[in-house]
Write a protein that holds these residues in place. Structure first.
Motif, PDB file in Angstrom:
ATOM      1  N   ARG A 148      10.331   2.641  -1.015  1.00 23.34           N
ATOM      2  CA  ARG A 148      10.312   1.174  -1.060  1.00 23.34           C
ATOM      3  C   ARG A 148      11.210   0.664  -2.190  1.00 23.34           C
ATOM      4  NH1 ARG A 148       7.119  -2.924   0.815  1.00 23.34           N
ATOM      5  NH2 ARG A 148       6.982  -4.791  -0.497  1.00 23.34           N
TER       6      ARG A 148
ATOM      7  N   ARG B 179      10.337   3.909   6.560  1.00 30.00           N
ATOM      8  CA  ARG B 179       9.101   3.132   6.633  1.00 30.00           C
ATOM      9  C   ARG B 179       9.332   1.656   6.297  1.00 30.00           C
ATOM     10  NH1 ARG B 179       3.726   4.247   6.115  1.00 30.00           N
ATOM     11  NH2 ARG B 179       4.020   6.397   5.375  1.00 30.00           N
ATOM     12  N   HIS B 180      10.206   1.381   5.344  1.00 32.28           N
ATOM     13  CA  HIS B 180      10.312   0.037   4.775  1.00 32.28           C
ATOM     14  C   HIS B 180      11.450  -0.811   5.355  1.00 32.28           C
ATOM     15  CE1 HIS B 180       7.466   1.451   1.738  1.00 32.28           C
ATOM     16  NE2 HIS B 180       8.223   2.529   1.602  1.00 32.28           N
TER      17      HIS B 180
ATOM     18  N   GLU C 187      10.123   8.114   4.395  1.00 31.65           N
ATOM     19  CA  GLU C 187       9.674   7.067   3.465  1.00 31.65           C
ATOM     20  C   GLU C 187      10.801   6.089   3.135  1.00 31.65           C
ATOM     21  OE1 GLU C 187       6.636   6.261   2.755  1.00 31.65           O
ATOM     22  OE2 GLU C 187       5.962   7.944   3.976  1.00 31.65           O
TER      23      GLU C 187
ATOM     24  N   GLU D 223       0.833  -1.207   0.000  1.00 29.89           N
ATOM     25  CA  GLU D 223       0.000   0.000   0.000  1.00 29.89           C
ATOM     26  C   GLU D 223       0.868   1.259   0.000  1.00 29.89           C
ATOM     27  OE1 GLU D 223       0.026  -1.356   4.389  1.00 29.89           O
ATOM     28  OE2 GLU D 223       0.351  -2.187   2.385  1.00 29.89           O
ATOM     29  N   PHE D 224       2.153   1.090   0.316  1.00 32.92           N
ATOM     30  CA  PHE D 224       3.104   2.201   0.261  1.00 32.92           C
ATOM     31  C   PHE D 224       4.192   1.864  -0.755  1.00 32.92           C
ATOM     32  CE2 PHE D 224       1.371   2.356   4.612  1.00 32.92           C
ATOM     33  CZ  PHE D 224       0.809   3.625   4.585  1.00 32.92           C
ATOM     34  N   ARG D 225       3.756   1.531  -1.940  1.00 28.32           N
ATOM     35  CA  ARG D 225       4.705   1.140  -2.993  1.00 28.32           C
ATOM     36  C   ARG D 225       5.232   2.414  -3.657  1.00 28.32           C
ATOM     37  NH1 ARG D 225       6.184  -1.439  -7.711  1.00 28.32           N
ATOM     38  NH2 ARG D 225       6.913  -3.574  -7.357  1.00 28.32           N
ATOM     39  N   ASN D 226       6.179   3.024  -2.963  1.00 29.65           N
ATOM     40  CA  ASN D 226       6.666   4.323  -3.388  1.00 29.65           C
ATOM     41  C   ASN D 226       8.180   4.288  -3.660  1.00 29.65           C
ATOM     42  OD1 ASN D 226       7.773   4.214  -0.824  1.00 29.65           O
ATOM     43  ND2 ASN D 226       6.290   5.635   0.071  1.00 29.65           N
TER      44      ASN D 226
ATOM     45  N   GLU E 181       8.197   9.860  -2.290  1.00 23.19           N
ATOM     46  CA  GLU E 181       6.849   9.600  -1.787  1.00 23.19           C
ATOM     47  C   GLU E 181       5.874   9.178  -2.886  1.00 23.19           C
ATOM     48  OE1 GLU E 181       5.867  13.255   0.154  1.00 23.19           O
ATOM     49  OE2 GLU E 181       7.361  12.959   1.751  1.00 23.19           O
TER      50      GLU E 181
END
Length: 561
Positions: free
Chosen positions: A18, A45-46, A42, A12-15, A179
């Protein structure tokens, strides 16, 4: 989206963040050093999803030095994540150190959004041209335009680390890319492409060393990964081996053919001038190692002695290094280990014609020459200096496999470099070229994180310690049993001596110092103060006890007491 069962965790945070972190994981990264900030979250986050631990120092410069120490012990390139603006500029000195010492480091940072380059709109942490500034200091700095490009840039950095002269690389990811959506996949690893071996060069080198009667090998940091090959080659030739500080331990320093990391000693330099064949592996032969001296038969740096018949063979993975400070006769642009393997194969194939030549050794075998040279070291170096004494005592307390982190302190360059008996090329963490104050404490932390079972100690002066003393808190937070041995001579004693030599009345060099032992305890560790007169009796035990703790120990050695 987060509740959609068809979406894998993290997707859901495939930015862009990531994309970068997934690519790090695919290249074996398990640890990063850095400080979270508003603009780099960001990336953070991963990390846990991909099993990458985040080490948080108290200053980004400590992150860079920690990453360097981590590399020197683990062999894995150090990775640093900074935030934009001051977070990135704080790490520049550590990155420049990695450049000067040819060590791999990957620095990741966010940047101003696409379209706001040089806009000067007053955005938080806005910097005129971060990537442009670092590109002038490091191997490269790249501002990416897409998430896919950021991931590819990471893969290209690792390919460079494995195939050419390593150094620091910076990748800037604009905030909108960091982002924004990533629609690509993790790039496959790019095979390293080292320079190929020229058979003619191998043949000429074999002919030269096959007929040598007084060969000498000088190995630098570029030969660290070729330790086994250097030893085998030295034993085949019966040739002494001297190393630079960055090459320390390439051949065990208790080996009968080892001259240690002592290329600055006049006796070693004299032997290099007398050698009929001089083999230089992975070194620029820098003055920061030679202290005004010369390696090889030269009249001045880069000027060969025309009266000498010495043959110089140089091997370096970087062709631009092959002619620095000493011209060569046979130049091999190659990985040191691959070059030596090919050269030994060639020598073995020609053994009937080369063995008899190598048996004619007027000065005796290599081990005998080493003994003769070592016998003169008392006039080359003061092995009873405080730095040398402390180093031996720390080694006595920690054991022969100890990793010693030094600093740009007298106790390091006039002590540990020469007094530590290294058996592997990862036992001295030091930066002779850039000579960076503040390196030792965070480098020791990085080394201990790389191998928790290995004894790691730090030996540095009081002036250097104050550049990064806050990282004692990092060591305590991480539960690292590292002895930090601070030798207190009252400030910048060497600079004071230089002032006196120049008839300058000393000023600004005698410094007020804290109670280092109490400071160490205040940061959650242990602390002890030992007078210089008591170090022989107390220091080895203090070091051994420190290594058994799960908190750092600050050992304050007061000189003149």
């Amino acid at each position: 989206m987060a509740d959609d069962k068809n979406i894998a965790p993290g997707e859901e945070f495939r930015n862009g963040g990531r994309a970068v972190i997934a690519t790090l994981a695919a290249h074996g990264v398990d640890t990063i050093f850095g400080i979270p900030g508003t603009h780099n979250l960001e990336f953070y986050r991963h990390l846990s999803e991909f099993g990458i631990r985040a080490i948080t120092p108290r200053h980004e410069q400590g992150a860079g030095y920690g990453a360097d120490g981590y590399f020197l012990v683990s062999g894995k390139p150090g990775v640093v994540i900074t935030t934009s603006g001051p977070g990135l500029t704080n790490v520049i000195t550590a990155a420049a150190t990695a450049y000067a010492e040819s060590r791999p480091m990957l620095i990741l940072s966010p940047g101003v959004p696409t379209g706001l380059e040089r806009a000067d709109v007053g955005m938080l942490h806005e910097t005129k041209d971060s990537s442009g500034a670092l590109n002038r200091l490091l191997v490269s700095s790249q501002r990416t335009r897409t998430a896919e490009g950021a991931a590819q840039a990471v893969a290209e950095a690792f390919a460079m680390f494995s195939s050419s002269r390593p150094g620091p690389v910076h990748i800037e990811v604009p905030l909108d890319v960091l982002e924004g959506v990533w629609n690509g996949s993790v790039p496959t690893q790019i095979p390293g492409r080292r320079p190929g071996l020229d058979p003619r060069v191998i043949s000429r080198a074999a002919e030269a060393v096959g007929g040598a009667t007084r060969p000498l090998i000088v190995a630098g940091g570029g030969a660290r990964k070729a330790s086994a090959e250097v030893r085998a080659f030295a034993e085949e030739l019966d040739a002494p081996v001297a190393t630079t500080a960055n090459g320390k331990g390439i051949i065990s320093e208790d080996h009968p053919l080892s001259l240690g990391s002592n290329v600055r000693f006049p006796s070693v330099q004299a032997e290099s001038a007398a050698a009929d064949v001089l083999i230089v592996l992975g070194s620029e032969l820098a003055d920061s190692d030679l202290w005004g001296g010369l390696i090889g038969a030269q009249t001045s740096a880069g000027i060969r002695d025309e009266a000498s018949t010495q043959v110089v063979i140089r091997c370096d993975i970087d062709p631009d290094q092959l002619g620095k400070n000493l011209g060569g006769d046979i130049l091999a642009c190659a990985d040191a280990g691959e070059f030596l393997t090919a050269l030994m194969t060639e020598l073995d194939q020609n053994a009937p014609t080369t063995t008899s030549a190598r048996e004619v050794t007027p000065t005796g075998g290599g081990a005998e020459r080493v003994q003769e040279i070592r016998a003169s070291w008392g006039s080359d170096f003061d092995f009873e200096s405080i730095g040398a004494r402390v180093t031996r005592l720390v080694e006595q307390g920690a054991g022969p496999s100890v990793v010693v982190a030094g600093d740009s302190s007298q106790v390091t360059y006039d002590g540990s470099v020469h007094a530590l008996t290294a058996s592997t090329p990862d036992q001295l963490l030091y930066m002779p070229g850039f000579a960076t104050l503040g390196y030792g404490i965070p480098a020791a932390i990085g080394a201990k994180l790389a191998d928790s079972a290995r004894p790691v100690a730090c030996i540095l002066g009081d002036g250097a310690a104050m550049f990064s003393i806050q990282e004692l808190m990092t060591a305590g937070e991480l539960g690292l049993g590292i002895p930090f041995v601070i030798v207190d001579n009252g400030g910048y004693a060497e600079i004071e001596a230089q002032m006196v030599d120049r008839t300058i009345e000393p000023f600004a060099v005698r410094l007020t110092r804290p109670d280092f032992a109490a400071l160490g305890r205040s940061m959650g560790g242990s602390g002890a103060t030992i007078a210089e007169s008591d170090i022989d009796e107390l220091l080895p035990t203090a070091v051994a006890e420190a290594l058994d703790r799960t908190v750092p120990t600050t050992i304050h050695i007061t000189l003149g007491c």
